[in-house]
Motif scaffolding. Structure first.
Motif, mmCIF file in Angstrom:
data_model
loop_
_atom_site.group_PDB
_atom_site.id
_atom_site.type_symbol
_atom_site.label_atom_id
_atom_site.label_comp_id
_atom_site.label_asym_id
_atom_site.label_seq_id
_atom_site.Cartn_x
_atom_site.Cartn_y
_atom_site.Cartn_z
ATOM 1 N N ILE A 71 0.852 -1.189 0.000
ATOM 2 C CA ILE A 71 0.000 0.000 0.000
ATOM 3 C C ILE A 71 0.888 1.240 0.000
ATOM 4 N N SER A 72 0.637 2.130 -0.940
ATOM 5 C CA SER A 72 1.428 3.349 -1.016
ATOM 6 C C SER A 72 0.790 4.437 -0.156
ATOM 7 N N LEU A 73 1.606 5.419 0.218
ATOM 8 C CA LEU A 73 1.114 6.527 1.024
ATOM 9 C C LEU A 73 0.025 7.327 0.320
ATOM 10 N N PRO A 74 0.119 7.579 -0.997
ATOM 11 C CA PRO A 74 -0.977 8.283 -1.674
ATOM 12 C C PRO A 74 -2.325 7.574 -1.559
ATOM 13 N N VAL A 200 -10.931 17.063 1.425
ATOM 14 C CA VAL A 200 -10.785 17.228 -0.023
ATOM 15 C C VAL A 200 -9.317 17.446 -0.392
ATOM 16 N N GLN A 201 -8.634 18.280 0.412
ATOM 17 C CA GLN A 201 -7.222 18.564 0.131
ATOM 18 C C GLN A 201 -6.367 17.306 0.286
ATOM 19 N N ILE A 202 -6.623 16.528 1.361
ATOM 20 C CA ILE A 202 -5.861 15.295 1.571
ATOM 21 C C ILE A 202 -6.102 14.312 0.422
ATOM 22 N N THR A 203 -7.376 14.190 0.024
ATOM 23 C CA THR A 203 -7.713 13.290 -1.077
ATOM 24 C C THR A 203 -7.029 13.730 -2.367
ATOM 25 N N TRP A 204 -7.071 15.047 -2.621
ATOM 26 C CA TRP A 204 -6.447 15.560 -3.836
ATOM 27 C C TRP A 204 -4.934 15.336 -3.829
ATOM 28 N N ASN A 205 -4.303 15.517 -2.659
ATOM 29 C CA ASN A 205 -2.859 15.275 -2.565
ATOM 30 C C ASN A 205 -2.528 13.835 -2.951
ATOM 31 N N GLY A 206 -3.357 12.901 -2.466
ATOM 32 C CA GLY A 206 -3.141 11.500 -2.809
ATOM 33 C C GLY A 206 -3.366 11.228 -4.285
ATOM 34 N N ILE A 211 -1.367 10.280 -9.838
ATOM 35 C CA ILE A 211 -1.293 10.697 -11.238
ATOM 36 C C ILE A 211 0.151 10.936 -11.655
ATOM 37 N N GLU A 212 0.920 11.586 -10.774
ATOM 38 C CA GLU A 212 2.315 11.857 -11.076
ATOM 39 C C GLU A 212 3.118 10.567 -11.222
ATOM 40 N N SER A 213 2.812 9.570 -10.363
ATOM 41 C CA SER A 213 3.518 8.300 -10.470
ATOM 42 C C SER A 213 3.182 7.587 -11.777
ATOM 43 N N VAL A 214 1.908 7.675 -12.204
ATOM 44 C CA VAL A 214 1.525 7.070 -13.490
ATOM 45 C C VAL A 214 2.223 7.780 -14.636
ATOM 46 N N THR A 215 2.295 9.109 -14.541
ATOM 47 C CA THR A 215 2.945 9.885 -15.591
ATOM 48 C C THR A 215 4.427 9.533 -15.712
ATOM 49 N N LEU A 216 5.077 9.341 -14.561
ATOM 50 C CA LEU A 216 6.490 8.974 -14.581
ATOM 51 C C LEU A 216 6.707 7.599 -15.218
#
Length: 219
Positions: A71-74, A200-206, A211-216
């Motif tokens: 399980i990842s932190l995001p 909402v902010q916590i959810t968005w951060n995750g 998304i960034e990990s998928v993009t990488l």
């Protein structure tokens, strides 16, 4: 000794503003509106103890547990953020007649059943606190490999956090008396809205991290 003092200070400075027991006291009162002062006192003690052990477990073994289950932190941020949103929304939608029903139906043995969920997790120690404790623990393990002095210093810092929770929740009714019913209602409603926003902010951060990990990976 200086290293131990720095560890204690780091734990306090990082976790206290996120746990925010003073800001959480209106939520505590809203969730325990039908409880007797004695029941609220016992509940505040149990929440403080639960929060301490939850933070200790997160600090020292949280990263290993997440790695074991893959399980990842995001993902933790997304799931925990949704729980925070749901909790804040339920408090916003709580009507006065529902509060009256709670006052007439709550039994003396009931409070401790809710001590861990939702009063400890996620209202007191939420996803943001868990994320911060995970980060602190991972950093300590990386730099000091959990030296006995570092462990003791971290435990002292977490005990101080638990004491602050106990004091703020224990005397939350005094704050309510000072502010009055109208003042507490305003604070509770405003805090509930802020809790939804925080969720909402916590959810968005995750989500953003995922998304960034998928993009990488695609790049």
């Amino acid at each position: 000794m200086q290293e131990a003092a720095q560890t204690v200070l780091l734990v306090l400075v990082t976790l206290f503003p996120i746990v925010d027991p003073l800001g959480g006291s209106p939520f505590f009162l809203a969730q325990t509106s039908g409880y007797s002062p004695e029941a609220r006192k016992k509940l505040s003690w149990r929440i403080a103890v639960n929060s301490f052990f939850l933070l200790v477990a997160t600090y020292f073994i949280g990263t290993y547990v997440l790695a074991f289950f893959g399980i990842s932190l995001p993902v933790v941020q997304v799931g925990g953020g949704l729980i925070v949103i749901a909790t804040g929304w339920s408090l916003l939608k709580q009507k006065d007649d529902e509060k009256q029903d709670v006052q007439t139906t709550v039994q003396p043995q009931d409070p401790l059943r809710r001590a861990f969920y939702p009063l400890t997790l996620p209202l007191t120690v939420g996803p943001a606190s868990i994320s911060a404790a995970l980060t602190l623990g991972a950093n300590a393990a990386h730099h000091h490999a959990y030296h006995p002095v570092t462990i003791l210093a971290a435990l002292i810092g977490l005990v101080l956090i638990a004491i602050s929770i106990l004091l703020c929740y224990r005397f939350a009714d005094r704050l309510a008396q000072i502010l009055g019913q109208t003042g507490m209602t305003v604070i509770t409603q405003l805090s509930s809205f802020l809790l939804v926003c925080i969720g909402v902010q916590i959810t968005w951060n995750g989500i953003k991290a995922l998304i960034e990990s998928v993009t990488l990976h695609i790049g």
